[in-house]
Design an enzyme around this catalytic site. Structure first.
Site, PDB file in Angstrom:
ATOM      1  CG  ASP A 244     -21.324 -15.504  90.302  1.00  0.00           C
ATOM      2  OD1 ASP A 244     -22.284 -15.078  89.634  1.00  0.00           O
ATOM      3  OD2 ASP A 244     -21.152 -16.719  90.522  1.00  0.00           O
ATOM      4  CG  ASP A 245     -24.333 -14.204  93.207  1.00  0.00           C
ATOM      5  OD1 ASP A 245     -25.305 -13.487  92.923  1.00  0.00           O
ATOM      6  OD2 ASP A 245     -24.021 -15.224  92.556  1.00  0.00           O
TER       7      ASP A 245
ATOM      8  CG  HIS B  62     -25.882 -12.717  89.513  1.00  0.00           C
ATOM      9  ND1 HIS B  62     -26.742 -13.145  88.536  1.00  0.00           N
ATOM     10  CD2 HIS B  62     -24.739 -13.443  89.352  1.00  0.00           C
ATOM     11  CE1 HIS B  62     -26.158 -14.101  87.828  1.00  0.00           C
ATOM     12  NE2 HIS B  62     -24.941 -14.299  88.295  1.00  0.00           N
TER      13      HIS B  62
ATOM     14  CG  HIS C 205     -24.809 -17.911  84.533  1.00  0.00           C
ATOM     15  ND1 HIS C 205     -25.148 -16.649  84.132  1.00  0.00           N
ATOM     16  CD2 HIS C 205     -24.326 -17.797  85.806  1.00  0.00           C
ATOM     17  CE1 HIS C 205     -24.882 -15.799  85.127  1.00  0.00           C
ATOM     18  NE2 HIS C 205     -24.387 -16.469  86.147  1.00  0.00           N
TER      19      HIS C 205
ATOM     20  CD  GLU D 199     -21.868 -21.678  88.539  1.00  0.00           C
ATOM     21  OE1 GLU D 199     -22.965 -21.473  87.988  1.00  0.00           O
ATOM     22  OE2 GLU D 199     -21.566 -21.221  89.662  1.00  0.00           O
TER      23      GLU D 199
HETATM   24 ZN   LIG Z   1     -23.482 -15.768  87.937  1.00  0.00          ZN
END
Ligand SMILES: [Zn+2]
Length: 339
Positions: A281-282, A22, A200, A203
């Protein structure tokens, strides 16, 4: 067990394809402060160290609250450019050759930032990254699943004039209570527009959300998907249909999806034949970019050299913008035993 020099070197040299990143999640605290100063925004933190100290998350929502607050410093086209260029410099240092970047338009349009500003700044950086680093990239527009499908439909309609700038759409944000089935219509419209589809799922949400993402949204890749093994038949299907799971080990650790990386199921799933890929991811919030995710997973799960190559090859195969040279090189690596 500590990583030996051979695997450390292999991880450094492996050409990597980033499929779960992201771009707003690459906002480092230093840039958060410099952009806040530029725009005269008062941050609720006294220093860069205070921001980092706030990165003690206990679940996905506690992270998202801080993540959306951070987005507020992104105001003009040059901010999005600077954000993405900083990412590409780090990605280049990590051996990334191709990246499919997620962005969250609703986080910006809700603040009055025009979609063209967001996409324009990111595309400027993507062009410069290809010229400067040789990194090719694509943009995947993600819908925020905690918002309504009507909001997602309006976002897609607003994005269609930029259709040629996008490679696909995705689904992110708080998963629990926001199943893929909530977004069936908007994914059907995106599909009709010829966009690739990812989501997504699995998760924090159950394995059933992965099945929904495949059957109702026609997702071509599943982001995270680590709860798939709660349904053995689903794992069989992922293997049979060669559906990639874009796994982010340090994110899973930081958001308490797993308590210890040694308990992570990615190695077991990879050995079972699931097309596992590794991503970041982040990374500004979770403590590491893609190279660090490879190193942490390799060390905690004692991944072999062949498995590390397989992970990189899986990501190349699962990408939407094949790079003939890189993909064929990686694919051949992944189908032969390097030992
Ligand atoms: Zn993500």
């Amino acid at each position: 067990m500590a990583l030996d020099a051979a695997r450390t070197r292999l991880i450094r040299l492996l050409p990597k394809v980033e499929l779960h990143l992201h771009i707003e999640g690459t906002l480092e605290p230093e840039m958060m402060f410099s952009l806040a100063a530029k725009h005269g925004i008062a941050l609720p933190y006294a220093s860069v160290e205070a921001v980092r100290a706030a990165y003690a998350f206990h679940d996905l929502q506690s992270f998202l609250d801080l993540y959306y607050a951070g987005c507020d410093v992104l105001r003009d086209r040059s901010d999005f450019y600077a954000l993405a260029m900083a990412y590409f410099a780090r990605a280049h240092a990590d051996g990334v050759v191709h990246a499919e970047l997620f962005f969250d338009p609703q986080s910006h349009t809700a603040r009055g930032i025009e979609l063209g500003v967001v996409i324009g700044g990111l595309r400027d950086a993507m062009g410069d990254a290809e010229r400067r680093y040789g990194i090719t990239s694509g943009l995947i527009l993600c819908f925020l699943r905690h918002l309504s499908e009507e909001d997602a439909l309006a976002t897609l309609a607003a994005a269609l004039p930029f259709r040629s700038e996008l490679v696909g759409v995705g689904l992110d944000s708080g998963e629990r209570g926001n199943p893929p089935s909530k977004f069936t219509r908007v994914f059907a419209e995106a599909r009709a527009a010829g966009l690739h589809l990812v989501a997504h799922a699995g998760e924090e949400g159950p394995a059933a959300y992965i099945t929904e993402a495949l059957d109702l949204l026609h997702a071509e890749r599943i982001d995270h998907g680590v709860r798939c093994d709660e349904d053995p038949a689903l794992v069989d299907r992922l293997v049979r249909e060669n559906i990639a799971l874009t796994v982010c080990p340090l994110s899973n650790l930081k958001l308490c999806v797993v308590k210890d990386l040694r308990d992570h199921n990615l190695a077991r799933l990879l050995r079972r034949g699931v097309a596992i890929t590794l991503h970041s991811d982040d990374p500004a919030y979770f403590g590491g970019y893609i190279g660090e995710n490879y190193r942490a997973a390799a060390e905690a799960l004692d991944l072999t050299a062949a498995e590390l190559i397989q992970l990189a090859a899986n990501a190349a195969r699962a990408s939407f913008l094949p790079l003939p040279g890189t993909v064929s090189k990686l694919s051949s690596l992944g189908t032969t035993d390097p030992q």
